[in-house]
Design an enzyme around this catalytic site. Structure first.
Site, short mmCIF file in Angstrom:
data_model
loop_
_atom_site.label_atom_id
_atom_site.label_comp_id
_atom_site.label_asym_id
_atom_site.label_seq_id
_atom_site.Cartn_x
_atom_site.Cartn_y
_atom_site.Cartn_z
N MET A 30 0.85 -1.20 0.00
CA MET A 30 0.00 0.00 0.00
C MET A 30 0.89 1.25 0.00
O MET A 30 0.46 2.32 0.42
CB MET A 30 -0.93 -0.01 1.22
CG MET A 30 -1.88 -1.21 1.21
SD MET A 30 -3.42 -0.92 2.10
CE MET A 30 -2.80 -0.59 3.73
N GLY A 31 2.13 1.10 -0.43
CA GLY A 31 3.05 2.24 -0.46
C GLY A 31 3.61 2.53 0.92
O GLY A 31 3.64 1.65 1.78
N HIS A 37 9.51 -3.66 3.18
CA HIS A 37 9.09 -3.89 1.79
C HIS A 37 10.30 -4.21 0.90
O HIS A 37 10.22 -5.05 0.02
CB HIS A 37 8.41 -2.63 1.24
CG HIS A 37 7.14 -2.26 1.93
ND1 HIS A 37 7.02 -1.14 2.70
CD2 HIS A 37 5.94 -2.89 1.98
CE1 HIS A 37 5.79 -1.06 3.18
NE2 HIS A 37 5.11 -2.12 2.77
N ASP A 150 2.55 -9.49 9.40
CA ASP A 150 1.10 -9.63 9.30
C ASP A 150 0.79 -11.12 9.16
O ASP A 150 0.38 -11.60 8.10
CB ASP A 150 0.59 -8.83 8.11
CG ASP A 150 0.87 -7.35 8.27
OD1 ASP A 150 0.42 -6.78 9.28
OD2 ASP A 150 1.57 -6.76 7.43
N SER A 186 4.53 0.69 8.27
CA SER A 186 4.21 2.03 7.76
C SER A 186 3.59 2.88 8.85
O SER A 186 3.62 4.11 8.80
CB SER A 186 3.25 1.93 6.58
OG SER A 186 3.81 1.09 5.60
#
Ligand code: PAF
Length: 296
Positions: A30-31, A37, A150, A186
């Protein structure tokens, strides 16, 4: 790196790569990209070519009281990071591209999606499974990469891939941590300096669980009592849950016997963080300290 905004063009590029006999790797995000990432991208680049990253802040996985509009978006900064990381294609569709008018389908992975995170965030995993299936259908990658932080999301996506006989292999990569143990997320950028310091309690609590398990403790209640005690000692942390569950069924367990997960969720001000540790116990008769692997 080519930036692709439409579903049709992404499909076309991915189809061509497959026709050329290439194994594509997809990292859905999701950026708000961070080193966690980048570790997924490195794994994708090791296994696959072209490496494709998607950036899509998925409205379907945010609850009405959650931070969809406030979720950090900086496509240009992310684009530069992806360029440096050697990504071949960035797929950055709009909401209208992903969910055109009339879109009605959603994916629910029964049983796994309504506990833990799913209980606190109703509908969240339905949104995650829906967007991930849509991305996997568009890109049809040979491999798709997700982070172990997650853990419930990764388990649900694996289940979906198995149930729907998807061609993509789901690869789950290790948690990346700051030097003080805080797992990269994030959401860390929302923490005040005091909350950021307080967030180290999650790693301390998991480390305490690890030490206790390595010393031979197998009763989940006793391990969790120590974990909860550790969390309670941090005044800026408000624990949502601390659980030990079977890694496959995601059901709570009384006694550690084989593969299980210690899962934590806590709020620091208005920021909610999750973390976990995977535990493998080789000796199912009670185990010896040397028969335990704790991936923290
Ligand atoms: O983990 C995430 O960033 C998101 O849940 C995902 C998998 C990209 C789906 O929107």
């Amino acid at each position: 790196m080519e930036v692709i905004h439409t579903v049709e063009w992404m499909k076309q590029v991915a189809r061509q790569a497959r026709a050329d006999g290439r194994l594509t790797g997809l990292v859905p995000t999701m950026g708000a990209l961070h080193a966690g990432h980048i570790s997924l991208i490195e794994a994708a680049r090791r296994d696959a070519s072209p490496a494709i990253v998607s950036i899509f802040v998925n409205p379907k996985q945010f609850g009405p009281s959650e931070d969809y509009t406030k979720y950090p978006r900086d496509l240009e900064a992310d684009r530069q990071k992806l360029e440096e990381a050697g990504v071949d294609f960035l797929f950055a569709p709009s909401v209208e591209e992903m969910y055109p008018t009339g879109f009605r389908t959603s994916v629910n992975v029964e049983g796994l999606a309504d506990r833990l995170e799913g209980k606190i965030r109703p509908g969240h995993f339905r949104g995650v499974a829906t967007v991930v299936l849509r991305l996997l259908e568009i890109v049809a990658p040979r491999f798709a990469y997700f982070g172990r932080k997650d853990a419930q999301q990764a388990r649900i996506i694996r289940q979906m891939a198995t149930d729907l006989a998807l061609e993509s292999e789901i690869v789950v990569c290790p948690i990346v941590r700051e030097p003080d143990g805080v797992a990269l997320s994030s959401r860390n950028r929302y923490l005040s300096p005091e909350e950021r310091k307080a967030a180290t309690v999650l790693y301390r609590a998991l480390s305490r669980a690890r030490r206790t398990i390595e010393e031979g403790e197998r009763e989940a209640m006793r391990i969790l009592a120590l974990v909860r005690q550790e969390l309670a000692e941090e005044p800026l942390a408000s624990a949502d849950y601390a659980e030990i569950i079977d890694a496959d069924s995601f059901e709570p367990i009384m006694r550690l016997t084989r593969s299980c997960l210690v899962l934590l969720a806590a709020r620091f001000g208005s920021t909610r963080l999750i973390d976990n540790m995977q535990v493998e116990i080789a000796d199912s008769r009670g185990g010896t300290p040397s028969g335990v692997i704790c991936n923290l």
